[in-house]
Structures are given as C-alpha cells and as structure tokens.
Design an enzyme around this catalytic site. Structure first.
Site, PDB file in Angstrom:
ATOM      1  N   LEU A  33      -8.833   4.159 -18.978  1.00 27.47           N
ATOM      2  CA  LEU A  33      -8.031   5.382 -18.883  1.00 27.47           C
ATOM      3  C   LEU A  33      -8.201   6.070 -17.534  1.00 27.47           C
ATOM      4  CD1 LEU A  33      -8.740   6.825 -22.453  1.00 27.47           C
ATOM      5  CD2 LEU A  33      -6.952   5.225 -21.712  1.00 27.47           C
ATOM      6  N   GLY A  36      -3.465   9.500 -15.343  1.00 27.27           N
ATOM      7  CA  GLY A  36      -2.125   9.342 -15.920  1.00 27.27           C
ATOM      8  C   GLY A  36      -2.192   9.313 -17.451  1.00 27.27           C
ATOM      9  N   HIS A  37      -3.147   8.522 -17.990  1.00 24.21           N
ATOM     10  CA  HIS A  37      -3.301   8.469 -19.452  1.00 24.21           C
ATOM     11  C   HIS A  37      -3.716   9.838 -19.996  1.00 24.21           C
ATOM     12  CE1 HIS A  37      -4.362   4.108 -18.542  1.00 24.21           C
ATOM     13  NE2 HIS A  37      -3.400   3.995 -19.422  1.00 24.21           N
ATOM     14  N   GLY A 149       3.983   6.643 -20.364  1.00 26.61           N
ATOM     15  CA  GLY A 149       4.142   7.000 -18.958  1.00 26.61           C
ATOM     16  C   GLY A 149       5.451   6.436 -18.415  1.00 26.61           C
ATOM     17  N   SER A 188      -4.051   1.127 -13.968  1.00 24.63           N
ATOM     18  CA  SER A 188      -5.336   0.434 -14.138  1.00 24.63           C
ATOM     19  C   SER A 188      -5.444  -0.712 -13.149  1.00 24.63           C
ATOM     20  CB  SER A 188      -5.461  -0.106 -15.564  1.00 24.63           C
ATOM     21  OG  SER A 188      -5.412   0.981 -16.452  1.00 24.63           O
ATOM     22  N   ARG A 189      -4.299  -1.287 -12.777  1.00 32.26           N
ATOM     23  CA  ARG A 189      -4.326  -2.429 -11.855  1.00 32.26           C
ATOM     24  C   ARG A 189      -4.649  -2.005 -10.423  1.00 32.26           C
ATOM     25  NH1 ARG A 189      -0.509  -4.631 -15.794  1.00 32.26           N
ATOM     26  NH2 ARG A 189      -1.471  -6.508 -16.629  1.00 32.26           N
TER      27      ARG A 189
END
Ligand code: PAF
Length: 283
Positions: A33, A36-37, A149, A188-189
C-alpha cells in the site's frame, strides 16, 4: 482492525455490521500500500461506516512472463497503514481460499468492448483476471460501494461496466491519481525503479499533460499529437507501449459526439511497465 482470512468468517462479521445498520465499502488491493491506496481508504472512510480492505495478489491477472512471484509483498507495513487509517477489517485470503478448484477450473468474467485494446494487447487475459477477482470479492463482501484508483483507468471502466452489466447494486467510485512531486503516478511497480529510471518515468505524465494542453488549445490532429508524444517519450529514454487519445467513455478514437477525452499512455522503463492517463472535458 480485525483480519479475516476465511470467506465464511468475513461474512459473519459483515452480517453483524449490516444488522447494526452500517453501510459497507470495499477497497480491493494487491497490497504494498502506498499513499494512492490510503487515499482510497480515506475517501471510503469519509462516506461509509464499515471499511473492508482486501489484500490479494491475484494470480489470475498476471501473464506467464509477468511479475507475480516478484510482486512486492509488505504485509506488516500494510497492516500498520490500514490500522492508522482506521480500516475496520482486512480481508487476507489465500489463493486456495479464493481459487480452491485451481485457476484452470475457475469460472471467469469477460467484459467485451473495453478490453480489446490498450493494456489488453500487451497483457492478454489480464482484464478477465481482474474482472473475475473483483466480481468474486463483490459477491463475498456485497458492499454498498467500492473504491478504485483512476490511474488504472481502463480497469476502472471495466469494473464499472461489469457492475452495470451484472446488475450489481454497488456504487463504483473512481479516485484521482496520487502523484509524486515529479508528477509520476504512485504505483507499487515504482518500487522496481532505480532513482534514475524514476526520474525518466516522470516524463510520461509530462507528455500526457502537454498533449492535453495542445488539444485544449484546439489542436485536433490526434495522430500527429500521438506521434509527437511517442517521439518525446523515446527522447526521455522511455519505450512507449501505447500513447493514445480516445473517447473517455468508450476508449474508441474520439468522434464528433465525444465530450470527454482520455489520453492513455504505457511505457517500458528498466524492467517495469508503467501506465498513466489524463482525462478532461472538451469545451
Ligand atoms: O488494481 C489492483 O490493485 C488490482 O487490479 C485489483 C483491482 C485489486 C484486482 O486484483
């Protein structure tokens, strides 16, 4: 915050929440997380009473050569963030709990139309995997609302369509992309990127913005604008996968009826593939 790993235990807790008259919101995630999350959790918290966040790295949406094994898993930090954001329940199922009969035997959800271009081209089967897990999570949680998102704009449209087509009574909220100072969309990437590649990656949003500005100033030569953007991306050492201007509802080339434009971009940088988009109303 409680953590539930089993569908039947989660259902029991949700039954209690519902019997107390609480509205329920689901924030589906694959963990790791970031801000953004957390915005999704906050938005859900502001509007609904009982917030469930699921963390499930869904094997069905990863291609054979993709990063399923390497996908960042940071459970303890995630739990801490969710506690801080006052999430009520973390749903943390195993692959066995979700796909007990094996991935091959799983009934799947296919959303036609919206899944024929953009990310589907380089990630065949990806959206079927997303649509299947999201439908399953919707059926498990039966939330009043769910939050996603808008960075994954094609995914958002696919989920909104499956909700309409399958007559699910769930409000789908799309939340604006959270960005780093450079403009790079949080993902996350991004964790896979070196400092140098992260700097390069920020050019994707710059190209989206300058293309949007050109259209807003009256330029309607979309092909030329797309070509220019791809050249700019290459100059910034990013390898474009796609960069396309489209109708924000249908994801088809803009027509005379188009009111909202979406520009979608995907690039390869280092070993990562990053996506982003920008949307605006035509004046
Ligand atoms: O956007 C994601 O993280 C995933 O695609 C989702 C919606 C949680 C489904 O696995």
């Amino acid at each position: 915050m409680q953590t539930q790993k089993k569908i039947k235990d989660l259902r029991q807790i949700l039954k209690t929440a519902r019997s107390q008259g609480k509205s329920i919101a689901l924030v589906p995630t694959m963990g790791n997380l970031h801000e953004g999350h957390l915005q999704l959790i906050r938005q859900a918290r502001d509007r609904y009473d009982f917030i469930v966040c699921s963390i499930f790295v869904n094997p069905l949406q990863f291609g054979e050569k993709e990063d399923l094994g390497a996908y960042p898993r940071t459970l303890e930090a995630d739990r801490e963030s969710l506690r801080r954001e006052k999430c009520d329940c973390l749903f943390l199922p195993s692959v066995q709990e979700i796909y007990g009969d094996g991935l091959e035997q799983q009934t799947s959800v296919n959303v036609p139309g919206l899944t024929e271009n953009f990310c589907s081209t380089s990630r065949p089967g990806h959206f079927e995997g997303v649509a299947t897990i999201v439908t399953k999570l919707f059926n498990i949680v039966q939330p009043d609302a769910s939050f996603f998102g808008l960075k994954d704009y094609q995914q958002f449209l696919v989920i909104r369509k499956l909700t309409q087509d399958l007559a699910l009574e769930i409000a789908i909220h799309g939340i604006e992309t959270h960005r780093e100072e450079s403009g790079l969309a949080m993902s996350s990437r991004n964790n896979y990127l070196s400092k140098q590649n992260k700097e390069k990656a920020a050019s994707l949003y710059k190209c989206l913005r300058s293309c949007a500005e050109a259209i807003q100033q009256g330029n309607t030569d979309f092909q030329q604008l797309e070509k220019k953007a791809r050249t700019e991306l290459k100059k910034a050492s990013l390898e474009p996968d796609y960069f396309q201007i489209c109708d924000a509802e249908s994801l088809q080339p803009p027509s005379t009826d188009t009111q909202h434009i979406a520009i979608l971009g995907a690039v390869f940088v280092g070993k990562s593939r990053l996506i982003d988009n920008i949307r605006f109303q035509l004046s």
